[in-house]
Design an enzyme around this catalytic site. Structure first.
Site, PDB file in Angstrom:
ATOM      1  N   GLN A 107       3.994  -0.919-148.724  1.00 39.16           N
ATOM      2  CA  GLN A 107       5.204  -1.807-148.573  1.00 39.16           C
ATOM      3  C   GLN A 107       6.336  -1.025-148.170  1.00 39.16           C
ATOM      4  O   GLN A 107       6.725  -1.382-147.925  1.00 39.16           O
ATOM      5  CB  GLN A 107       5.782  -1.088-150.636  1.00 39.16           C
ATOM      6  N   TRP A 108       6.086   0.212-148.306  1.00 41.14           N
ATOM      7  CA  TRP A 108       7.196   1.148-147.129  1.00 41.14           C
ATOM      8  C   TRP A 108       7.129   1.194-145.858  1.00 41.14           C
ATOM      9  O   TRP A 108       8.192   0.622-145.192  1.00 41.14           O
ATOM     10  CB  TRP A 108       6.695   3.090-147.449  1.00 41.14           C
ATOM     11  N   ARG A 110       6.493  -1.841-144.324  1.00 36.28           N
ATOM     12  CA  ARG A 110       7.595  -3.529-144.199  1.00 36.28           C
ATOM     13  C   ARG A 110       8.725  -2.611-143.433  1.00 36.28           C
ATOM     14  O   ARG A 110       9.004  -3.807-142.709  1.00 36.28           O
ATOM     15  CB  ARG A 110       7.384  -4.220-145.475  1.00 36.28           C
ATOM     16  N   ARG A 112      10.050  -2.268-140.430  1.00 35.90           N
ATOM     17  CA  ARG A 112       9.295  -1.387-139.674  1.00 35.90           C
ATOM     18  C   ARG A 112      10.705  -0.689-138.254  1.00 35.90           C
ATOM     19  O   ARG A 112      10.701  -0.363-137.137  1.00 35.90           O
ATOM     20  CB  ARG A 112       9.591  -3.013-138.430  1.00 35.90           C
ATOM     21  N   ALA A 121      -7.078   9.103-141.174  1.00 38.81           N
ATOM     22  CA  ALA A 121      -8.688   9.116-141.865  1.00 38.81           C
ATOM     23  C   ALA A 121      -9.278   9.494-141.110  1.00 38.81           C
ATOM     24  O   ALA A 121     -10.687   8.867-141.610  1.00 38.81           O
ATOM     25  CB  ALA A 121      -8.816   8.719-143.106  1.00 38.81           C
ATOM     26  N   ARG A 122      -9.031   8.771-140.114  1.00 37.76           N
ATOM     27  CA  ARG A 122      -9.938   8.698-138.840  1.00 37.76           C
ATOM     28  C   ARG A 122     -11.094  10.300-138.295  1.00 37.76           C
ATOM     29  O   ARG A 122     -12.045   9.874-138.070  1.00 37.76           O
ATOM     30  CB  ARG A 122      -9.813   7.806-137.803  1.00 37.76           C
ATOM     31  N   ARG A 194     -14.288   5.888-144.742  1.00 33.54           N
ATOM     32  CA  ARG A 194     -12.648   5.583-145.225  1.00 33.54           C
ATOM     33  C   ARG A 194     -12.196   4.043-146.514  1.00 33.54           C
ATOM     34  O   ARG A 194     -11.732   3.718-146.704  1.00 33.54           O
ATOM     35  CB  ARG A 194     -11.828   5.730-144.834  1.00 33.54           C
ATOM     36  N   ARG A 221      14.466  -0.646-152.374  1.00 37.13           N
ATOM     37  CA  ARG A 221      14.074   0.435-152.785  1.00 37.13           C
ATOM     38  C   ARG A 221      14.720   1.058-153.871  1.00 37.13           C
ATOM     39  O   ARG A 221      13.557   1.196-155.301  1.00 37.13           O
ATOM     40  CB  ARG A 221      12.861   0.633-151.670  1.00 37.13           C
TER      41      ARG A 221
END
EC number: 2.1.1.148
Length: 300
Positions: A107-108, A110, A112, A121-122, A194, A221
């Site tokens: 959500q956050w 968005r 931009r 996590a790669r 992941r 928000r």
């Protein structure tokens, strides 16, 4: 936060550096400190630039003699906020370290208008930490809002949902660990493993934004209609911003958080009401949804 992270923060706070730049005493109290949010999340200030004076300084450069009619900084800031003059607020920036559930991050992100660098996590292994709502925060689907909550779940249904959330999260992470393990096997690449993780697992990022765009984020928000799990982050940030730029935040709270915007039809209806006319949804020219929202503003 872990004891190691807390010790690192305290060490940073114990080693202040001299500076010639503008300093906000209110913000200095927040630097590095983690404000806990939800069950495992936090917001902490890494760095900032500017203060209330930076806003008025930029405005006076921009408007020159036109600001002579404004007698003080507070009046100027309120004028800027009232008339949507956003550029001077862009002179202030803040960099935050945020730990949040992945579904909240989606959500956050968005918004931009910020610079973001997220934990990857790669090549790193995510911690075994999941957001599990408090029982009071479990609710059914709203019957009037397709993206909102309705009445709270109770009894066996609430207990069953919490059990499933815990069990599914634990099982998914167990499988994640098993897939990336290299004991007796090659081990699946982290960038593939992941995909099995649930959306309530915690991630972290650095998020840098100017004050104008931060106010836009907070207006949406910190609103009562925002999803609770992102609203609590916005509320924690509101407290930080109120200490950082108190004059600007007061104006924002007055004109944006506490204010209301009416359509042309809404303004016309208010004028008719002030003249003593009885106005209904049928005579307002508004749809039922518009009328309901309008009455939420004007009906004391």
């Amino acid at each position: 936060m872990t004891p190691e992270q807390k010790a690192e923060i305290e060490a940073a706070r114990a080693d202040p550096q001299p500076t010639l730049r503008a300093v906000s005493e209110g913000m200095e109290a927040h630097l590095y400190r983690a404000h806990e949010v939800l069950d495992h999340g936090f917001v902490r200030v890494i760095d900032y630039m500017g203060d209330d004076a930076a806003i008025t300084q930029a405005a006076r450069v921009s408007y020159g003699r036109g600001t002579k009619a404004v007698s003080n900084d507070e009046g100027l800031i309120r004028y800027l906020m009232r008339h949507w003059h956003s550029t001077p607020f862009e002179m202030c920036e803040i960099k935050l370290h945020v730990k949040l559930p992945v579904f909240v991050a989606r959500q956050w992100i968005r918004h931009r208008t910020a610079n973001v660098n997220e934990y990857s996590a790669r090549y790193s292994i995510l911690d075994r930490e999941f957001y599990i709502p408090a029982e009071d925060d479990l609710a059914a689907q709203s019957v009037t809002n397709n993206q909102g909550r309705g009445e709270a779940l109770t009894g066996e249904e609430a207990a069953r949902v919490l059990d499933w959330l815990r069990e599914d999260s634990t099982r998914a992470y167990d499988h994640y660990e098993a897939m990336i393990s290299q004991e007796g096997q090659q081990g699946l690449a982290r960038e593939l493993a992941r995909m099995n993780l649930p959306a309530n697992i915690y991630t972290q990022w650095y998020w840098k934004v100017d004050l104008h765009n931060l106010f836009h984020f907070l207006r949406l928000r910190a609103d009562a209609h925002a999803q609770m799990e992102i609203r609590v982050y916005a509320e924690a940030m509101c407290k930080i911003v109120a200490d950082w730029v108190p004059l600007a935040y007061q104006a924002f709270e007055d004109y944006r958080l506490g204010g209301a915007q009416l359509s042309a039809k809404g303004v016309e209806c208010v004028r008719r009401m002030l003249k003593g006319e009885e106005v209904t949804q049928e005579t307002s020219g508004m749809s039922k949804g518009e009328w309901r929202e309008f009455m939420g503003v004007v009906d004391a």
